[in-house]
Design a protein around this motif. Structure first.
Motif, PDB file in Angstrom:
ATOM      1  N   GLU A 262      21.623   7.080  12.633  1.00 52.25           N
ATOM      2  CA  GLU A 262      22.415   6.600  12.573  1.00 52.25           C
ATOM      3  C   GLU A 262      23.258   7.995  12.478  1.00 52.25           C
ATOM      4  N   ALA A 263      23.036   8.463  11.840  1.00 49.61           N
ATOM      5  CA  ALA A 263      23.981   9.919  12.100  1.00 49.61           C
ATOM      6  C   ALA A 263      23.703  10.880  13.333  1.00 49.61           C
ATOM      7  N   PHE A 264      22.241  11.162  13.828  1.00 50.08           N
ATOM      8  CA  PHE A 264      22.626  11.588  15.634  1.00 50.08           C
ATOM      9  C   PHE A 264      23.535  10.029  16.995  1.00 50.08           C
ATOM     10  N   ALA A 265      23.194   9.918  16.360  1.00 46.48           N
ATOM     11  CA  ALA A 265      24.361   8.278  17.317  1.00 46.48           C
ATOM     12  C   ALA A 265      25.602   8.602  17.129  1.00 46.48           C
ATOM     13  N   MET A 266      25.091   9.140  15.746  1.00 43.72           N
ATOM     14  CA  MET A 266      27.199   9.289  15.544  1.00 43.72           C
ATOM     15  C   MET A 266      27.423  10.536  16.109  1.00 43.72           C
TER      16      MET A 266
ATOM     17  N   PRO B 246      41.064  -5.042  27.449  1.00 50.91           N
ATOM     18  CA  PRO B 246      40.617  -3.516  27.035  1.00 50.91           C
ATOM     19  C   PRO B 246      41.629  -4.029  25.287  1.00 50.91           C
ATOM     20  N   GLN B 247      42.716  -5.199  24.947  1.00 48.81           N
ATOM     21  CA  GLN B 247      43.039  -5.191  23.614  1.00 48.81           C
ATOM     22  C   GLN B 247      41.658  -5.152  23.170  1.00 48.81           C
ATOM     23  N   ALA B 248      41.034  -6.039  22.732  1.00 57.55           N
ATOM     24  CA  ALA B 248      40.050  -6.203  22.030  1.00 57.55           C
ATOM     25  C   ALA B 248      38.969  -5.342  21.927  1.00 57.55           C
ATOM     26  N   ILE B 249      38.582  -4.635  22.783  1.00 56.14           N
ATOM     27  CA  ILE B 249      37.789  -3.231  22.325  1.00 56.14           C
ATOM     28  C   ILE B 249      38.304  -2.229  21.486  1.00 56.14           C
ATOM     29  N   SER B 250      39.853  -2.233  22.259  1.00 56.14           N
ATOM     30  CA  SER B 250      40.711  -1.086  21.308  1.00 56.14           C
ATOM     31  C   SER B 250      40.230  -1.195  19.772  1.00 56.14           C
ATOM     32  N   ASN B 251      41.241  -2.756  19.805  1.00 59.31           N
ATOM     33  CA  ASN B 251      40.695  -3.069  18.063  1.00 59.31           C
ATOM     34  C   ASN B 251      39.100  -3.208  17.469  1.00 59.31           C
ATOM     35  N   ASP B 252      38.123  -2.714  17.997  1.00 59.70           N
ATOM     36  CA  ASP B 252      36.965  -2.741  17.715  1.00 59.70           C
ATOM     37  C   ASP B 252      36.275  -1.699  17.872  1.00 59.70           C
ATOM     38  N   ALA B 253      37.004  -0.464  18.164  1.00 64.49           N
ATOM     39  CA  ALA B 253      36.335   0.880  18.729  1.00 64.49           C
ATOM     40  C   ALA B 253      35.419   1.284  17.542  1.00 64.49           C
ATOM     41  N   PRO B 254      36.839   1.548  16.731  1.00 61.94           N
ATOM     42  CA  PRO B 254      36.046   2.519  15.500  1.00 61.94           C
ATOM     43  C   PRO B 254      34.998   1.933  14.757  1.00 61.94           C
ATOM     44  N   ALA B 255      34.707   0.466  15.567  1.00 60.45           N
ATOM     45  CA  ALA B 255      33.420   0.306  14.481  1.00 60.45           C
ATOM     46  C   ALA B 255      32.614   0.532  15.515  1.00 60.45           C
ATOM     47  N   LEU B 256      32.724   0.517  16.861  1.00 61.20           N
ATOM     48  CA  LEU B 256      31.387   0.822  18.050  1.00 61.20           C
ATOM     49  C   LEU B 256      31.002   2.020  18.035  1.00 61.20           C
ATOM     50  N   MET B 257      31.450   3.143  16.891  1.00 59.23           N
ATOM     51  CA  MET B 257      30.731   4.566  17.305  1.00 59.23           C
ATOM     52  C   MET B 257      29.406   4.536  17.688  1.00 59.23           C
ATOM     53  N   ILE B 258      28.681   4.131  15.916  1.00 59.55           N
ATOM     54  CA  ILE B 258      27.467   4.482  16.421  1.00 59.55           C
ATOM     55  C   ILE B 258      26.373   2.959  17.196  1.00 59.55           C
ATOM     56  N   ALA B 259      27.259   2.508  17.524  1.00 58.59           N
ATOM     57  CA  ALA B 259      26.354   1.451  19.348  1.00 58.59           C
ATOM     58  C   ALA B 259      26.905   2.300  20.395  1.00 58.59           C
ATOM     59  N   CYS B 260      27.956   3.109  20.308  1.00 63.09           N
ATOM     60  CA  CYS B 260      28.160   3.491  21.495  1.00 63.09           C
ATOM     61  C   CYS B 260      26.718   5.430  21.431  1.00 63.09           C
ATOM     62  N   GLY B 261      27.098   5.568  20.376  1.00 62.31           N
ATOM     63  CA  GLY B 261      26.087   6.208  20.421  1.00 62.31           C
ATOM     64  C   GLY B 261      24.499   5.805  21.284  1.00 62.31           C
ATOM     65  N   LEU B 262      24.521   4.616  20.495  1.00 62.59           N
ATOM     66  CA  LEU B 262      22.994   4.016  20.794  1.00 62.59           C
ATOM     67  C   LEU B 262      23.010   3.897  22.777  1.00 62.59           C
TER      68      LEU B 262
ATOM     69  N   HIS C 252      26.267  11.859  18.872  1.00 60.82           N
ATOM     70  CA  HIS C 252      26.159  11.513  20.435  1.00 60.82           C
ATOM     71  C   HIS C 252      27.242  10.742  20.474  1.00 60.82           C
ATOM     72  N   ALA C 253      27.563  10.652  19.912  1.00 58.57           N
ATOM     73  CA  ALA C 253      29.387   9.355  20.168  1.00 58.57           C
ATOM     74  C   ALA C 253      30.837  10.293  20.375  1.00 58.57           C
ATOM     75  N   PHE C 254      30.598  11.040  19.225  1.00 57.42           N
ATOM     76  CA  PHE C 254      31.466  12.623  19.064  1.00 57.42           C
ATOM     77  C   PHE C 254      31.597  13.464  20.608  1.00 57.42           C
ATOM     78  N   THR C 255      30.664  13.157  20.966  1.00 54.69           N
ATOM     79  CA  THR C 255      30.954  13.839  22.730  1.00 54.69           C
ATOM     80  C   THR C 255      32.184  13.131  23.189  1.00 54.69           C
ATOM     81  N   LEU C 256      32.550  12.410  22.947  1.00 50.66           N
ATOM     82  CA  LEU C 256      33.003  11.453  23.386  1.00 50.66           C
ATOM     83  C   LEU C 256      34.919  11.613  23.014  1.00 50.66           C
ATOM     84  N   LEU C 257      34.739  11.993  22.226  1.00 50.08           N
ATOM     85  CA  LEU C 257      36.168  12.013  21.554  1.00 50.08           C
ATOM     86  C   LEU C 257      37.399  13.302  21.629  1.00 50.08           C
ATOM     87  N   SER C 258      36.030  14.081  22.380  1.00 48.86           N
ATOM     88  CA  SER C 258      37.787  14.908  22.238  1.00 48.86           C
ATOM     89  C   SER C 258      38.393  15.159  23.486  1.00 48.86           C
ATOM     90  N   ASP C 259      38.367  14.438  24.222  1.00 44.66           N
ATOM     91  CA  ASP C 259      39.754  13.756  25.065  1.00 44.66           C
ATOM     92  C   ASP C 259      40.947  13.509  23.639  1.00 44.66           C
TER      93      ASP C 259
END
Length: 353
Positions: free
Chosen positions: A170-174, A331-347, A176-183
């Motif tokens: 999980e920490a590695f997935a997080m 768009p609205q649904a994924i915007s609401n869920d985005a913070p909870a999807l960090m690990i799924a995104c990294g995976l 990985h996803a962190f690279t997308l937050l620089s924007d």
């Protein structure tokens, strides 16, 4: 078991958290990613809050439900084990060894560091680069976990019709996803220390990254389930009704002051406590900014409260900020869920390694 950096085809990111299955499929066009499909499905009450899952049938049912909602056609998946179930160790190895010799040497090293019999352990390794103190040696990251932690997740996926292509951490997935937050940041984070606090249903995880690499991780028991249970107790609702009311509203006028505000203050206290543990373990690295992830990050106003208390910039994680969306994704649904999807995104990003 294929854990770390290996080439493979597109994989589905499947985050089995203590409260829900979070599933994400990404594609890439040039330098841009696209969300092809995603789903968030609650776990059955019987397995809610379990970190060491035992009932793979119930987990598989939720995975099947997520597959149906997402509409994905992918059959290969990436899943992660929790940081608390993993041992990582950086070891220096002779740089002249070939891969087979290195693997043999790693087995010897693993035997020293892993407190279990090696036949009870799944492990992998990845060369990190030349050892700074000795150019003839290379630093190798060794990752190990009890085999049962890996097998339970692989089995749950298999029962839902998916093949575990990679088992990550999980920490590695997080990371990985962190690279997308620089924007999300107005300025560069080079050389900075960033804390990601992932507040889930029952577990809060602190990941501290320095120069975008994970340097510290810690879990503690705290999460949104406590808010749901307080709503349930105070307003005489079932657990399911309390969860729906928490997300969609309809609670009495006193809810914000009597229930939600104290919970937000509890979030601040938990974050402060986590950072104190980190500070005690790291004498010289303060935190330059903080990112809130997990379901509780979506609570209105929580980032302002944390920012005011810590006096550092605080952001809500959104790895999808510059992504394209397929017409299956609202768009609205994924915007609401985005913070909870960090690990799924990294995976899901493992498709493009």
């Amino acid at each position: 078991m294929n854990w770390l950096n290996r080439k493979q085809r597109t994989v589905l990111g499947v985050d089995i958290s203590t409260a829900a299955i979070k599933m994400l499929e990404l594609s890439r066009f040039g330098n841009r990613y696209k969300v092809e499909s995603y789903a968030v499905v609650p776990l059955a009450k019987e397995v809610l809050g379990e970190k060491n899952f035992t009932n793979t049938d119930l987990i598989a049912e939720s995975i099947k439900a997520a597959l149906k909602i997402s509409g994905t056609k992918l059959k290969q998946a990436t899943v992660a084990v929790a940081g608390s179930a993993v041992m990582t160790k950086l070891v220096a190895i002779d740089g002249s060894l070939n891969e087979a010799e290195m693997e043999e040497q790693i087995m010897i090293e693993a035997d020293q560091y892993v407190p279990y019999a090696l036949d009870e352990v799944s492990f992998d390794f990845e060369v990190q680069g030349v050892n700074p103190g000795n150019p003839e040696m290379v630093d190798v990251l060794l990752v190990a976990s009890r085999r049962e932690n890996v097998e339970i997740r692989v089995e749950a996926l298999a029962k839902a019709g998916l093949k575990a292509q990679i088992v990550d951490v999980e920490a590695f997935a997080m990371e990985h996803a962190f690279t997308l937050l620089s924007d999300q940041f107005a300025d560069s984070i080079d050389g900075q220390t960033v804390a990601i606090v992932d507040i889930g249903a029952t577990v809060t995880t602190l990941n501290v990254l320095y120069d975008a690499r994970s340097v510290y991780t810690r879990e503690q028991s705290f999460g949104g389930r406590q808010l749901t249970e307080e709503i349930q107790r105070r307003y005489g609702l079932s657990y399911e009704e309390a969860g729906l009311a928490k997300r969609h509203g309809g609670l009495p006028d006193n809810y914000a002051m009597d229930v939600l505000d104290p919970f937000k203050r509890a979030i601040v206290q938990q974050i402060q406590r986590s950072l104190q543990f980190y500070s005690a373990s790291s004498a010289n690295m303060g935190v330059d900014r903080l990112i809130l992830a997990g379901g509780c990050a979506s609570i209105l106003g929580v980032e302002q409260l944390v920012e005011k208390s810590l006096a550092i910039p605080v952001y809500i994680a959104n790895p999808f900020i510059n992504m394209m969306l397929s017409n299956k994704v609202k768009p609205q649904a994924i915007s609401n869920d985005a913070p909870a999807l960090m690990i799924a995104c990294g995976l899901a990003l493992r498709s493009f390694d």
